[in-house]
Design an enzyme around this catalytic site. Structure first.
Site, PDB file in Angstrom:
ATOM      1  N   GLU A  47      -5.014  -7.672  -5.260  1.00  0.00           N
ATOM      2  CA  GLU A  47      -4.139  -8.619  -5.961  1.00  0.00           C
ATOM      3  C   GLU A  47      -2.682  -8.173  -5.944  1.00  0.00           C
ATOM      4  O   GLU A  47      -1.774  -9.015  -5.952  1.00  0.00           O
ATOM      5  CB  GLU A  47      -4.611  -8.807  -7.407  1.00  0.00           C
ATOM      6  N   LYS A  74       3.286   6.578   4.708  1.00  0.00           N
ATOM      7  CA  LYS A  74       2.314   5.640   4.132  1.00  0.00           C
ATOM      8  C   LYS A  74       2.844   4.234   4.339  1.00  0.00           C
ATOM      9  O   LYS A  74       3.948   3.907   3.912  1.00  0.00           O
ATOM     10  CB  LYS A  74       2.085   5.901   2.635  1.00  0.00           C
ATOM     11  N   THR A  75       2.028   3.430   4.985  1.00  0.00           N
ATOM     12  CA  THR A  75       2.418   2.064   5.318  1.00  0.00           C
ATOM     13  C   THR A  75       1.957   1.082   4.242  1.00  0.00           C
ATOM     14  O   THR A  75       1.177   1.426   3.350  1.00  0.00           O
ATOM     15  CB  THR A  75       1.791   1.655   6.659  1.00  0.00           C
ATOM     16  N   GLY A  76       2.419  -0.150   4.371  1.00  0.00           N
ATOM     17  CA  GLY A  76       1.974  -1.207   3.469  1.00  0.00           C
ATOM     18  C   GLY A  76       2.264  -2.573   4.058  1.00  0.00           C
ATOM     19  O   GLY A  76       3.203  -2.728   4.841  1.00  0.00           O
ATOM     20  N   SER A 123       0.796  -1.237   0.000  1.00  0.00           N
ATOM     21  CA  SER A 123       0.000   0.000   0.000  1.00  0.00           C
ATOM     22  C   SER A 123       0.826   1.284   0.000  1.00  0.00           C
ATOM     23  O   SER A 123       0.251   2.373  -0.058  1.00  0.00           O
ATOM     24  CB  SER A 123      -0.949   0.008   1.199  1.00  0.00           C
TER      25      SER A 123
END
Length: 307
Positions: free
Chosen positions: A182, A248-250, A86
């Site tokens: 996805e 911004k994390t992911g 993300s």
């Protein structure tokens, strides 16, 4: 006789001056040579610290940091690919801001329950009314809402268009190919939906701190990222108290856990940082503490841990 004596004194003075210059040059060279081992030792210590974290958390790290004031960098596997997860939402909104005027951000986008995916904390509440592009950007960046990311991505032309726009700002590495969720399924060795720590830092800097966006839009992007709700345990937990962080994390398969950020010390210019991580098994769990501890090593390497 006096002429001979004066000439002799001049020759002696010249010899002394020459010797002094050589001695000073030698001292300068010694100082330079002395500083080089110290710098080498610092880099070795930093790499050892990152390697210890990898062993402790059974994970692989990819790190790149840039102090925009001094141009000093910290790099550890900076050009190895990781699933971007993300973190791509920050760059997607950057492209949206390039393509849309501030007024255009008030455009309302309608959608149905079919557009909702696996994580929609904000969009699922507004199916009946739709959301403006500005609201979708807020949901995507602050809450990591996947449906919001997909709706924004469609507005800018899809993954291929995002890739083209990133190439225009000089990012030849980041490789968006799919929508959420996805894009989070990336197997070792695949390049789809991956990037590197260096590329993410360079692109985030281009959108948030340089001239790829006008100041009003840069401020909007930074404000959303400063008010992110998902990053308290990651980079934010690794910087000293009182520092500002926009991040911004992911997260993705193979224990992937990432955070990209702009960090403002109380005094001085911002640091742009990407900390990427992954593990060997597809269903592996991640540990947020790894990102926080890696950030502390970066701060120490930049001599900013107590700044």
């Amino acid at each position: 006789m006096k002429l001979w004596f004066s000439t002799l004194k001049l020759k002696k003075a010249a010899a002394v001056l020459l010797f002094s210059c050589v001695a000073l040059a030698g001292c300068a060279n010694n100082q330079t040579n002395a500083s080089q081992p110290a710098e080498k030792n610092e880099k070795t210590e930093m790499k050892d610290d990152f390697a210890k974290l990898e062993e402790q958390f059974d994970a692989k790290l990819g790190i790149f940091a840039l102090d925009t004031g001094t141009n000093r960098t910290v790099a550890y596997r900076p050009d190895e690919r990781f699933a971007f997860a993300s973190t791509i939402k920050a760059l997607t909104v950057g492209v949206l801001l390039q393509q849309k005027s501030i007024e255009d951000l008030n455009q309302r986008i309608t959608y149905t329950r079919d557009d909702l995916v696996n994580y929609n904390p904000i969009t699922e509440k507004h199916v009946d009314t739709g959301m403006t592009l500005k609201e979708l950007a807020d949901a995507s960046l602050r809450y990591s809402d996947n449906a919001a990311q997909n709706l924004i991505l469609k507005q800018i032309g899809g993954p291929e268009s995002l890739k083209k726009e990133l190439r225009k700002i000089g990012d030849e590495v980041t490789n968006p190919e799919r929508f959420e969720p996805e894009l989070n399924e990336v197997n070792p060795g695949e390049t789809q939906d991956t990037s590197t720590a260096r590329a993410l830092v360079t692109s985030l800097r281009a959108f948030a701190l340089e001239d790829k966006l006008p100041s009003e839009k840069r401020e909007l992007l930074i404000d959303w990222m400063k008010r992110n709700t998902t990053g308290d345990a990651l980079i934010r937990a690794g910087v000293p108290d009182g520092w500002e962080v926009a991040d911004k994390t992911g997260a993705a398969s193979y224990g992937t856990r990432n955070d990209i950020a702009i960090i403002w010390p109380p005094k001085g210019d911002p640091v742009v940082l990407a900390v990427l991580s992954s593990r060997d098994k597809k269903d592996a769990k991640y540990d947020d503490k790894l990102i926080a501890e890696a950030t502390k090593v970066v701060m120490k390497a930049l001599n900013m841990n107590g700044k």
